[in-house]
Write a protein that holds these residues in place. Structure first.
Motif, PDB file in Angstrom:
ATOM      1  N   THR A  16       0.691  -1.371   0.003  1.00  0.00           N
ATOM      2  CA  THR A  16       0.026  -0.155   0.036  1.00  0.00           C
ATOM      3  C   THR A  16       0.910   1.080  -0.080  1.00  0.00           C
ATOM      4  N   PHE A  17       1.971   1.295   0.662  1.00  0.00           N
ATOM      5  CA  PHE A  17       2.856   2.304   0.847  1.00  0.00           C
ATOM      6  C   PHE A  17       3.475   2.812  -0.817  1.00  0.00           C
ATOM      7  N   ASP A  18       4.122   1.493  -1.098  1.00  0.00           N
ATOM      8  CA  ASP A  18       4.580   1.622  -2.529  1.00  0.00           C
ATOM      9  C   ASP A  18       3.828   2.168  -3.595  1.00  0.00           C
ATOM     10  N   ALA A  19       2.556   1.717  -3.570  1.00  0.00           N
ATOM     11  CA  ALA A  19       1.404   2.321  -4.607  1.00  0.00           C
ATOM     12  C   ALA A  19       1.170   3.798  -4.232  1.00  0.00           C
ATOM     13  N   ALA A  20       1.014   3.967  -3.011  1.00  0.00           N
ATOM     14  CA  ALA A  20       0.546   5.683  -2.779  1.00  0.00           C
ATOM     15  C   ALA A  20       1.803   6.507  -3.117  1.00  0.00           C
ATOM     16  N   LEU A  21       3.060   6.076  -2.856  1.00  0.00           N
ATOM     17  CA  LEU A  21       4.524   6.621  -3.133  1.00  0.00           C
ATOM     18  C   LEU A  21       4.184   6.796  -4.463  1.00  0.00           C
ATOM     19  N   GLN A  22       4.100   6.087  -5.441  1.00  0.00           N
ATOM     20  CA  GLN A  22       4.133   5.983  -6.782  1.00  0.00           C
ATOM     21  C   GLN A  22       3.028   6.862  -7.185  1.00  0.00           C
ATOM     22  N   ALA A  23       1.839   6.878  -6.671  1.00  0.00           N
ATOM     23  CA  ALA A  23       0.970   7.810  -7.296  1.00  0.00           C
ATOM     24  C   ALA A  23       1.096   9.361  -7.259  1.00  0.00           C
ATOM     25  N   ILE A  24       1.902   9.706  -5.977  1.00  0.00           N
ATOM     26  CA  ILE A  24       2.233  11.038  -5.829  1.00  0.00           C
ATOM     27  C   ILE A  24       3.548  11.461  -6.154  1.00  0.00           C
ATOM     28  N   GLY A  25       4.374  10.485  -6.335  1.00  0.00           N
ATOM     29  CA  GLY A  25       5.887  10.668  -6.587  1.00  0.00           C
ATOM     30  C   GLY A  25       6.388  10.708  -8.120  1.00  0.00           C
ATOM     31  N   ASN A  26       5.586   9.870  -8.809  1.00  0.00           N
ATOM     32  CA  ASN A  26       6.462   9.670 -10.181  1.00  0.00           C
ATOM     33  C   ASN A  26       6.268  10.974 -10.894  1.00  0.00           C
ATOM     34  N   ASP A  27       4.981  11.797 -10.833  1.00  0.00           N
ATOM     35  CA  ASP A  27       4.979  12.853 -11.312  1.00  0.00           C
ATOM     36  C   ASP A  27       5.574  14.172 -10.654  1.00  0.00           C
ATOM     37  N   THR A  28       5.477  14.009  -9.127  1.00  0.00           N
ATOM     38  CA  THR A  28       6.156  14.848  -8.437  1.00  0.00           C
ATOM     39  C   THR A  28       7.724  14.783  -8.243  1.00  0.00           C
ATOM     40  N   PHE A  29       8.206  13.865  -7.843  1.00  0.00           N
ATOM     41  CA  PHE A  29       9.599  13.775  -7.619  1.00  0.00           C
ATOM     42  C   PHE A  29      10.182  13.074  -8.901  1.00  0.00           C
ATOM     43  N   GLY A  30       9.653  12.416  -9.685  1.00  0.00           N
ATOM     44  CA  GLY A  30      10.108  11.520 -10.747  1.00  0.00           C
ATOM     45  C   GLY A  30      10.563  10.274 -10.387  1.00  0.00           C
ATOM     46  N   GLY A  31      10.445   9.148 -11.384  1.00  0.00           N
ATOM     47  CA  GLY A  31      10.554   7.768 -11.207  1.00  0.00           C
ATOM     48  C   GLY A  31      11.733   7.352 -10.488  1.00  0.00           C
ATOM     49  N   ASP A  46      14.389   2.008  -2.580  1.00  0.00           N
ATOM     50  CA  ASP A  46      15.499   1.131  -2.305  1.00  0.00           C
ATOM     51  C   ASP A  46      15.854   1.598  -0.581  1.00  0.00           C
ATOM     52  N   ALA A  47      15.765   2.662  -0.252  1.00  0.00           N
ATOM     53  CA  ALA A  47      16.041   3.167   1.029  1.00  0.00           C
ATOM     54  C   ALA A  47      15.125   2.530   2.102  1.00  0.00           C
ATOM     55  N   VAL A  48      14.025   2.202   1.774  1.00  0.00           N
ATOM     56  CA  VAL A  48      12.946   1.440   2.501  1.00  0.00           C
ATOM     57  C   VAL A  48      13.470   0.047   2.636  1.00  0.00           C
ATOM     58  N   GLY A  49      13.889  -0.527   1.501  1.00  0.00           N
ATOM     59  CA  GLY A  49      14.485  -2.058   1.591  1.00  0.00           C
ATOM     60  C   GLY A  49      15.387  -2.052   2.386  1.00  0.00           C
ATOM     61  N   THR A  50      16.320  -1.198   2.846  1.00  0.00           N
ATOM     62  CA  THR A  50      17.314  -1.331   3.957  1.00  0.00           C
ATOM     63  C   THR A  50      17.122  -1.791   5.230  1.00  0.00           C
ATOM     64  N   GLY A  51      15.634  -1.631   5.403  1.00  0.00           N
ATOM     65  CA  GLY A  51      15.219  -1.889   6.653  1.00  0.00           C
ATOM     66  C   GLY A  51      15.601  -1.132   7.988  1.00  0.00           C
ATOM     67  N   GLN A  52      16.495   0.119   7.773  1.00  0.00           N
ATOM     68  CA  GLN A  52      16.740   1.011   8.872  1.00  0.00           C
ATOM     69  C   GLN A  52      15.481   1.457   9.478  1.00  0.00           C
ATOM     70  N   LYS A  53      15.341   1.808  10.649  1.00  0.00           N
ATOM     71  CA  LYS A  53      14.395   2.507  11.267  1.00  0.00           C
ATOM     72  C   LYS A  53      14.074   3.967  11.184  1.00  0.00           C
ATOM     73  N   SER A  54      15.198   4.665  10.804  1.00  0.00           N
ATOM     74  CA  SER A  54      14.924   6.109  10.243  1.00  0.00           C
ATOM     75  C   SER A  54      16.181   6.497   9.711  1.00  0.00           C
ATOM     76  N   GLN A  55      15.845   7.285   8.495  1.00  0.00           N
ATOM     77  CA  GLN A  55      17.077   7.767   7.800  1.00  0.00           C
ATOM     78  C   GLN A  55      16.252   8.908   6.933  1.00  0.00           C
ATOM     79  N   LYS A  56      17.463   9.608   6.533  1.00  0.00           N
ATOM     80  CA  LYS A  56      17.106  10.910   5.611  1.00  0.00           C
ATOM     81  C   LYS A  56      17.541  10.430   4.159  1.00  0.00           C
ATOM     82  N   VAL A  57      16.867  10.849   3.274  1.00  0.00           N
ATOM     83  CA  VAL A  57      16.698  10.503   1.780  1.00  0.00           C
ATOM     84  C   VAL A  57      16.886  11.922   1.046  1.00  0.00           C
ATOM     85  N   GLY A  58      18.077  12.301   0.469  1.00  0.00           N
ATOM     86  CA  GLY A  58      17.981  13.392  -0.311  1.00  0.00           C
ATOM     87  C   GLY A  58      17.446  13.019  -1.947  1.00  0.00           C
ATOM     88  N   SER A  59      16.992  14.142  -2.484  1.00  0.00           N
ATOM     89  CA  SER A  59      16.593  13.901  -3.877  1.00  0.00           C
ATOM     90  C   SER A  59      16.546  15.283  -4.445  1.00  0.00           C
TER      91      SER A  59
END
Length: 328
Positions: A132-147, A155-168
């Protein structure tokens, strides 16, 4: 600081989201203040001081329109906290069995999304929460942030870290992975958030408690009545000392048939004691959604969540009303 919108999805969010989101406290005289960088005001199509129409959507173009339509296609129900000529604050909420999700975003008049929070949780199946998270992220992000930026987040989610910052290239995100919950928040570089309405009723906690005691509630940290053999109905509120109530919760639990009677009674008791310009609209929304299902929506500038948990032998329902908060 990460974008935070509140009052929460199951179990009160916000959070993380943290989205609600509304922030509730059981004690103390102070509650965290919304602290956006820049306030915006203007002629309303939904006035920020009142929150606009109940559960409705105002105009949106570009990124905001695309994101809304994609989220609605996934089963999200969307509403505007406000929508003015200077910008808007929109929330899209979804309940699918034990999975609860929300995508909240602010956007400028041309539809450019300038702040976002995406959250999904499922205490029974973390894989469903991630889908559900991935689907919502793509709904907002593909046009807003870029694929490519969406993939970086995934990929950052896949690392399993509890908390992290991601630059874009869009801005900086704060990512949280709490096992059964995924949450992403961030703001567009160079953009400031819109100030949200600071809501309260005119009724104080002392006035509410006095009215409920007159109806035979027992009041300690909350006010409650026994329902049936093992159930209860409960009303809880929060306010700074001597000030109007800022958040309200009504709940009932026990035998399913008892809950069907107890929750409407708690709603009538709570709203019967409340005073303020928004009381009628809030009560009408709650009563119109008394069908045993879960909902979340913005109503008269408040965030309203109706959470139902129905089983054959035990049932619980909770209604929370809080003002929205938003941090960047």
């Amino acid at each position: 600081m990460p974008l935070l919108i509140g009052g929460g999805i199951v179990g009160i969010v916000l959070i993380g989201l943290l989205v609600f989101l509304g922030i509730k406290a059981l004690g103390g005289d102070e509650e965290p203040e919304a602290n956006p960088t820049t306030s915006q005001s203007g002629e309303p199509t939904g006035n920020p001081s009142t929150g606009g129409d109940n559960g409705s959507l105002g105009n949106a173009t570009g990124q905001a329109k695309n994101a809304t339509e994609k989220l609605q296609g996934q089963g999200f129900q969307c509403s505007d906290l406000f929508n003015t000529g200077q910008g808007a604050h929109r929330g899209c909420f979804k309940y699918d069995g034990p999975t609860e999700a929300e995508a909240v975003f602010q956007f400028s008049p041309d539809g450019t999304i300038i702040g976002v929070l995406v959250k999904s949780e499922n205490e029974e199946n973390v894989n469903n929460a991630k889908v559900t998270f991935d689907a919502a992220l793509q709904a907002i992000g593909n046009d807003t942030f870029g694929g490519s930026e969406v993939k970086k987040i995934q990929d950052a989610v896949g690392t399993g870290q509890k908390s992290q910052k991601v630059g874009s290239t869009w801005g900086e995100f704060e990512l949280r992975n709490d096992g059964d919950q995924y949450q992403l928040s961030g703001g567009k570089s160079g953009s400031d958030s819109f100030e949200l309405p600071r809501k309260s009723f005119t009724t104080t906690e002392d006035q509410l408690i006095a009215a409920l005691k007159a109806k035979k509630y027992v009041c300690t940290s909350s006010c409650s009545k026994q329902v049936g053999k093992y159930g209860s109905q409960r009303i809880y509120s929060y306010a700074s000392k001597g000030e109007g109530i800022r958040s309200l919760e009504m709940s009932s639990s026990g035998d399913p048939e008892d809950v069907k009677q107890a929750l409407p009674a708690a709603v009538n008791d709570a709203f019967g004691a409340l005073k303020g310009d928004d009381v009628a609209a809030l009560k009408a929304f709650v009563q119109a959604h008394n069908d045993g299902k879960s909902y979340a929506s913005y109503v008269a500038g408040w965030r309203v969540e109706i959470i139902a948990n129905n089983e054959d032998s035990y049932s619980s329902s909770r209604i929370s009303i809080s003002y929205e908060t938003f941090y960047v």
